[in-house]
Design a protein around this motif. Structure first.
Motif, PDB file in Angstrom:
ATOM      1  N   MET A   5       0.846  -1.177   0.000  1.00 39.49           N
ATOM      2  CA  MET A   5       0.000   0.000   0.000  1.00 39.49           C
ATOM      3  C   MET A   5       0.886   1.233   0.000  1.00 39.49           C
ATOM      4  SD  MET A   5      -2.068   1.962   2.885  1.00 39.49           S
ATOM      5  CE  MET A   5      -0.451   2.378   3.428  1.00 39.49           C
ATOM      6  N   HIS A   6       0.563   2.195  -0.851  1.00 38.05           N
ATOM      7  CA  HIS A   6       1.280   3.476  -0.878  1.00 38.05           C
ATOM      8  C   HIS A   6       0.268   4.595  -0.678  1.00 38.05           C
ATOM      9  CE1 HIS A   6       2.911   7.024  -3.269  1.00 38.05           C
ATOM     10  NE2 HIS A   6       3.557   7.007  -2.116  1.00 38.05           N
ATOM     11  N   PHE A  31      -1.443  -3.082  14.481  1.00 34.84           N
ATOM     12  CA  PHE A  31      -0.591  -3.419  13.339  1.00 34.84           C
ATOM     13  C   PHE A  31      -0.625  -4.910  12.998  1.00 34.84           C
ATOM     14  CE2 PHE A  31       1.099   0.522  15.117  1.00 34.84           C
ATOM     15  CZ  PHE A  31       1.103   1.320  13.990  1.00 34.84           C
ATOM     16  N   ASP A  32      -1.674  -5.609  13.443  1.00 39.07           N
ATOM     17  CA  ASP A  32      -1.794  -7.028  13.094  1.00 39.07           C
ATOM     18  C   ASP A  32      -1.802  -7.186  11.581  1.00 39.07           C
ATOM     19  OD1 ASP A  32      -1.956  -7.621  15.771  1.00 39.07           O
ATOM     20  OD2 ASP A  32      -4.095  -8.142  15.750  1.00 39.07           O
ATOM     21  N   SER A  36       5.668  -4.799   6.932  1.00 37.91           N
ATOM     22  CA  SER A  36       6.691  -3.754   6.966  1.00 37.91           C
ATOM     23  C   SER A  36       6.019  -2.396   6.808  1.00 37.91           C
ATOM     24  CB  SER A  36       7.741  -3.965   5.878  1.00 37.91           C
ATOM     25  OG  SER A  36       7.174  -3.796   4.605  1.00 37.91           O
ATOM     26  N   HIS A  37       6.725  -1.371   7.290  1.00 37.42           N
ATOM     27  CA  HIS A  37       6.206   0.004   7.243  1.00 37.42           C
ATOM     28  C   HIS A  37       7.378   0.940   6.988  1.00 37.42           C
ATOM     29  CE1 HIS A  37       4.077   3.673   8.410  1.00 37.42           C
ATOM     30  NE2 HIS A  37       5.110   3.958   9.189  1.00 37.42           N
ATOM     31  N   VAL A  38       7.200   1.854   6.039  1.00 35.45           N
ATOM     32  CA  VAL A  38       8.209   2.864   5.744  1.00 35.45           C
ATOM     33  C   VAL A  38       7.490   4.198   5.580  1.00 35.45           C
ATOM     34  CG1 VAL A  38       9.949   3.661   4.087  1.00 35.45           C
ATOM     35  CG2 VAL A  38       9.712   1.211   4.562  1.00 35.45           C
ATOM     36  N   ASP A  47       5.071  10.231   2.447  1.00 33.64           N
ATOM     37  CA  ASP A  47       4.762   9.082   1.604  1.00 33.64           C
ATOM     38  C   ASP A  47       4.902   7.870   2.507  1.00 33.64           C
ATOM     39  OD1 ASP A  47       4.241   9.675  -1.278  1.00 33.64           O
ATOM     40  OD2 ASP A  47       6.094  10.823  -1.008  1.00 33.64           O
ATOM     41  N   ILE A  48       3.850   7.067   2.586  1.00 37.06           N
ATOM     42  CA  ILE A  48       3.842   5.911   3.467  1.00 37.06           C
ATOM     43  C   ILE A  48       3.681   4.656   2.623  1.00 37.06           C
ATOM     44  CG2 ILE A  48       2.613   4.761   5.349  1.00 37.06           C
ATOM     45  CD1 ILE A  48       1.872   7.619   6.314  1.00 37.06           C
ATOM     46  N   TYR A  49       4.548   3.691   2.898  1.00 40.82           N
ATOM     47  CA  TYR A  49       4.545   2.408   2.207  1.00 40.82           C
ATOM     48  C   TYR A  49       4.398   1.313   3.257  1.00 40.82           C
ATOM     49  CZ  TYR A  49       6.668   5.247  -1.466  1.00 40.82           C
ATOM     50  OH  TYR A  49       6.926   6.222  -2.400  1.00 40.82           O
ATOM     51  N   ASP A  50       3.338   0.529   3.153  1.00 42.78           N
ATOM     52  CA  ASP A  50       3.117  -0.592   4.070  1.00 42.78           C
ATOM     53  C   ASP A  50       2.930  -1.861   3.263  1.00 42.78           C
ATOM     54  OD1 ASP A  50       3.121   1.020   6.324  1.00 42.78           O
ATOM     55  OD2 ASP A  50       0.939   1.160   6.433  1.00 42.78           O
TER      56      ASP A  50
END
Length: 104
Positions: A5-6, A31-32, A36-38, A47-50
């Motif tokens: 996901m972005h 967070f179940d 990863s999370h950035v 910008d969030i990447y999961d």
């Protein structure tokens, strides 16, 4: 199937993100299913990447997230996140010789 996901969140600072993230850590099961999370900070915002075990996990997270976001006063949203099916992901070994692991 795992998904990436972005989300782009314009107008949000690193300090606002830190405050939100600290609160989210106190929510049981928040967070179940997150693999990863950035978070990347840019001049425009975040910008969030999961990577999630499944789209269902990401949707449950989003349902829990929205009331906390609203309570923090975030008015800026970048619209719906982009979602991509993950074909493969992995974590290279320290020497860079590792094999990738297949997505669940």
């Amino acid at each position: 199937m795992a998904i990436l996901m972005h989300a782009t969140v314009p107008g949000i600072t690193a300090e606002q993100y830190d405050a939100l993230h600290a609160e989210l850590l106190s929510v049981p099961g928040m967070f179940d299913g997150c693999l990863s999370h950035v978070c990347v900070v840019s001049a425009e915002g975040l910008d969030i990447y999961d990577m999630w075990e499944s789209e269902l996990h990401a949707n449950v997270f989003a349902e829990k997230l929205m009331p906390v976001v609203e309570a923090q006063g975030w008015h800026s949203t970048g619209g719906r996140p982009e979602v991509f099916p993950v074909y493969n992901y992995g974590f290279p070994e320290a020497r860079g010789q590792g094999e990738s692991s297949a997505a669940p």
